[in-house]
Scaffold this active site. Sequence first.
Site, PDB file in Angstrom:
ATOM      1  N   SER A 134      -7.302  -2.147  -2.839  1.00  8.77           N
ATOM      2  CA  SER A 134      -8.027  -3.207  -2.148  1.00  8.77           C
ATOM      3  C   SER A 134      -8.641  -2.722  -0.845  1.00  8.77           C
ATOM      4  O   SER A 134      -8.175  -1.766  -0.232  1.00  8.77           O
ATOM      5  CB  SER A 134      -7.080  -4.378  -1.859  1.00  8.77           C
ATOM      6  OG  SER A 134      -5.973  -3.926  -1.099  1.00  8.77           O
ATOM      7  N   GLN A 136      -8.684  -3.022   2.785  1.00 10.04           N
ATOM      8  CA  GLN A 136      -7.516  -3.457   3.545  1.00 10.04           C
ATOM      9  C   GLN A 136      -7.462  -2.809   4.916  1.00 10.04           C
ATOM     10  O   GLN A 136      -8.220  -1.880   5.222  1.00 10.04           O
ATOM     11  CB  GLN A 136      -6.248  -3.083   2.776  1.00 10.04           C
ATOM     12  CG  GLN A 136      -6.106  -1.592   2.528  1.00 10.04           C
ATOM     13  CD  GLN A 136      -4.886  -1.260   1.672  1.00 10.04           C
ATOM     14  OE1 GLN A 136      -3.877  -0.804   2.199  1.00 10.04           O
ATOM     15  NE2 GLN A 136      -4.999  -1.466   0.366  1.00 10.04           N
ATOM     16  N   HIS A 138      -4.125  -2.311   8.176  1.00  8.60           N
ATOM     17  CA  HIS A 138      -2.734  -2.566   8.546  1.00  8.60           C
ATOM     18  C   HIS A 138      -2.682  -2.990  10.009  1.00  8.60           C
ATOM     19  O   HIS A 138      -3.319  -2.369  10.860  1.00  8.60           O
ATOM     20  CB  HIS A 138      -1.893  -1.312   8.328  1.00  8.60           C
ATOM     21  CG  HIS A 138      -2.034  -0.733   6.962  1.00  8.60           C
ATOM     22  ND1 HIS A 138      -1.724  -1.438   5.820  1.00  8.60           N
ATOM     23  CD2 HIS A 138      -2.471   0.486   6.541  1.00  8.60           C
ATOM     24  CE1 HIS A 138      -1.944  -0.688   4.756  1.00  8.60           C
ATOM     25  NE2 HIS A 138      -2.407   0.474   5.169  1.00  8.60           N
ATOM     26  N   LYS A 161       1.824  -0.142  10.704  1.00  5.82           N
ATOM     27  CA  LYS A 161       1.833   0.755   9.552  1.00  5.82           C
ATOM     28  C   LYS A 161       0.682   1.765   9.620  1.00  5.82           C
ATOM     29  O   LYS A 161      -0.187   1.793   8.759  1.00  5.82           O
ATOM     30  CB  LYS A 161       1.747  -0.056   8.260  1.00  5.82           C
ATOM     31  CG  LYS A 161       1.945   0.759   6.986  1.00  5.82           C
ATOM     32  CD  LYS A 161       1.680  -0.100   5.768  1.00  5.82           C
ATOM     33  CE  LYS A 161       1.701   0.722   4.496  1.00  5.82           C
ATOM     34  NZ  LYS A 161       1.334  -0.079   3.312  1.00  5.82           N
ATOM     35  N   GLU A 163      -0.877   5.337   8.870  1.00  2.00           N
ATOM     36  CA  GLU A 163      -0.537   6.184   7.732  1.00  2.00           C
ATOM     37  C   GLU A 163      -1.373   7.452   7.693  1.00  2.00           C
ATOM     38  O   GLU A 163      -2.509   7.497   8.155  1.00  2.00           O
ATOM     39  CB  GLU A 163      -0.680   5.413   6.417  1.00  2.00           C
ATOM     40  CG  GLU A 163      -2.057   4.838   6.162  1.00  2.00           C
ATOM     41  CD  GLU A 163      -2.079   3.925   4.940  1.00  2.00           C
ATOM     42  OE1 GLU A 163      -1.048   3.279   4.642  1.00  2.00           O
ATOM     43  OE2 GLU A 163      -3.130   3.850   4.285  1.00  2.00           O
ATOM     44  N   HIS A 308     -10.029   0.429   5.184  1.00  2.00           N
ATOM     45  CA  HIS A 308     -10.064   1.539   4.237  1.00  2.00           C
ATOM     46  C   HIS A 308      -9.760   1.017   2.842  1.00  2.00           C
ATOM     47  O   HIS A 308      -9.241  -0.091   2.660  1.00  2.00           O
ATOM     48  CB  HIS A 308      -9.063   2.634   4.617  1.00  2.00           C
ATOM     49  CG  HIS A 308      -7.646   2.179   4.706  1.00  2.00           C
ATOM     50  ND1 HIS A 308      -7.148   1.498   5.800  1.00  2.00           N
ATOM     51  CD2 HIS A 308      -6.600   2.286   3.848  1.00  2.00           C
ATOM     52  CE1 HIS A 308      -5.878   1.222   5.619  1.00  2.00           C
ATOM     53  NE2 HIS A 308      -5.503   1.678   4.432  1.00  2.00           N
ATOM     54  N   ARG A 327      -5.512  -7.802   3.153  1.00  2.00           N
ATOM     55  CA  ARG A 327      -6.529  -7.478   2.148  1.00  2.00           C
ATOM     56  C   ARG A 327      -7.708  -8.435   2.241  1.00  2.00           C
ATOM     57  O   ARG A 327      -7.567  -9.567   2.688  1.00  2.00           O
ATOM     58  CB  ARG A 327      -5.932  -7.556   0.745  1.00  2.00           C
ATOM     59  CG  ARG A 327      -4.739  -6.645   0.507  1.00  2.00           C
ATOM     60  CD  ARG A 327      -4.170  -6.822  -0.889  1.00  2.00           C
ATOM     61  NE  ARG A 327      -3.010  -5.964  -1.113  1.00  2.00           N
ATOM     62  CZ  ARG A 327      -1.761  -6.309  -0.832  1.00  2.00           C
ATOM     63  NH1 ARG A 327      -1.524  -7.501  -0.309  1.00  2.00           N
ATOM     64  NH2 ARG A 327      -0.770  -5.480  -1.065  1.00  2.00           N
ATOM     65  N   LYS A 333      -4.951  -9.892  -5.601  1.00  2.00           N
ATOM     66  CA  LYS A 333      -3.866 -10.351  -4.736  1.00  2.00           C
ATOM     67  C   LYS A 333      -4.397 -11.242  -3.613  1.00  2.00           C
ATOM     68  O   LYS A 333      -5.601 -11.466  -3.479  1.00  2.00           O
ATOM     69  CB  LYS A 333      -3.127  -9.138  -4.141  1.00  2.00           C
ATOM     70  CG  LYS A 333      -2.413  -8.281  -5.168  1.00  2.00           C
ATOM     71  CD  LYS A 333      -1.669  -7.134  -4.493  1.00  2.00           C
ATOM     72  CE  LYS A 333      -0.938  -6.261  -5.497  1.00  2.00           C
ATOM     73  NZ  LYS A 333      -0.210  -5.145  -4.847  1.00  2.00           N
TER      74      LYS A 333
END
Length: 519
Positions: A134, A136, A138, A161, A163, A308, A327, A333
């Site tokens: 998706s 999205q 964070h 989050k 990453e 991203h 998202r 979702k």
Amino acid sequence: MPPADWVHFSTPTDGQYQNRSQQRSTGSIICSNSEVMASLHTYNTDSKSNILPLRPVVKDYAWGIRGLDSRVARFALESGVIDEVDPDTPYAELWVGTHPSGPATLRDGTTLEDAAGGQLPFLFKVLSAGKALSIQAHPCKDGAKKLNAENPTKYVDDNHKPELAVALTPFEAMCGFRRLEEIAILIKKHPEFAACISNEAKLAVFLCKEEEECKKEALKKLFESFMSCPKEKSGAQLKKLLKRLQKEQSCDHVHPHEEPPWERKCSRAILRLAQQFPGDAGAMAPFLLNYLLIAPGESFYMAANEPHAYVAGEIIECMACSDNVVRAGLTPKFKDVDNLVSMLTYSMGGPTINAGTPAYGDDRIMRYTPPTGEFEVMIITCNPGERISLPVLPVHSIFIVIEGTGRTDNEEGQRLVMRPGRCYLMPANCPTLRVAVNPNKRGPLRIALAHENQHIDEPNLSSAEQAGGSKQWSGEFALPPESPRTTTPRTPRGGSPTKLNVTENLKAKGVMEYKVPKL
């Protein structure tokens, strides 16, 4: 009783190994003089110095690669967490960490959290993407606490989050916003895309001043307008766009060499995404986000509040211990467009891409260091006929064998099964683990190791916001120079410019100045 793949042997002398084997039915590994794939003693879960085998957790999200084509599936099979691979199951992620949604365990059922004496600050993953994830972002720490308080069922963590991803295969991803000048060109070129954006937002783009804050405000209006476009309208425009792009990409249209590469890449990405998510206007995301191809061994870092969407390929991923995702497209979702629009930094240009920095005086140990304290990743390579010692760290670490086989030894004579997919906990300050690969092997042994950041003062990765105006890349658009003698700086992989003019610093190095035509 020791686990099935750990067998008692008498200690060999001067590197001479016992030539023994047992039947597969007992679960042991065949051993030879050149390589012992078994332990010399029973491991003890109470030991503070033994390296302990782990059982990771498998996630079968719809976007995962199916069956044995998935590295996640093969690793899960080797780790013993699944008995067989279902060819119809999408094996998406392998989790190795202490997060409550997928806590790893030792072979005897002890949790990793208990073995480590507490929760680890990071979550280590292997990711196999067969189709796009998706669109999205964070949340940051404050944002995560707010979302968790407001909607704890959708946002289960109150932690941020950030990453880091290291590519295991060629990896496609959309990371960070394109610069505003590029998006303006795409609005003019694709009327279907323009129809999904309000006139006010388009005017903000075309009349934007040079100031960075003005550009960010225009980009926010543009993104909010696009994401808020009624589904009926965006769906109809997407159909028109796909019909035109299919014709343009067909063999009876322009010769491929007559079409700029960035146009082919953008158009084909949209066609591919629309096929995966029919009717989802998020398929037009390549008009807004940088579309990157990451080579194996290269990495990038996504900080909080940066958009991203991973598209295809396999990566090692490490992040802060959180599972919060906001998202807004390319997913069945829960979509939270309002929160996504309000939380983004609207930085342009994408993250830096880095192939690692040699660490501990050995260029076979490459570190990938983000500007956050929770985690750092090292990729350790041992070629056939070589030996290498893993770094002794003052913190707990997790390592995964990602390629090849080899043998190990330490002061206690502990030998581990080093096969792709095996996961281990290496306690803080444990005895040095020495790794060796038989000279007759045809490929290297590679280990991915994650731990709390030990080089926070020497990061080699940065987010789009941190990179800011320091990038001097020419981007995907090969715009004509002002004169025949003007040259364009070489473009690094996945680059995206953030300034209209080459800086004085580059002029001093002999790079001629060029300017983007006014919009």
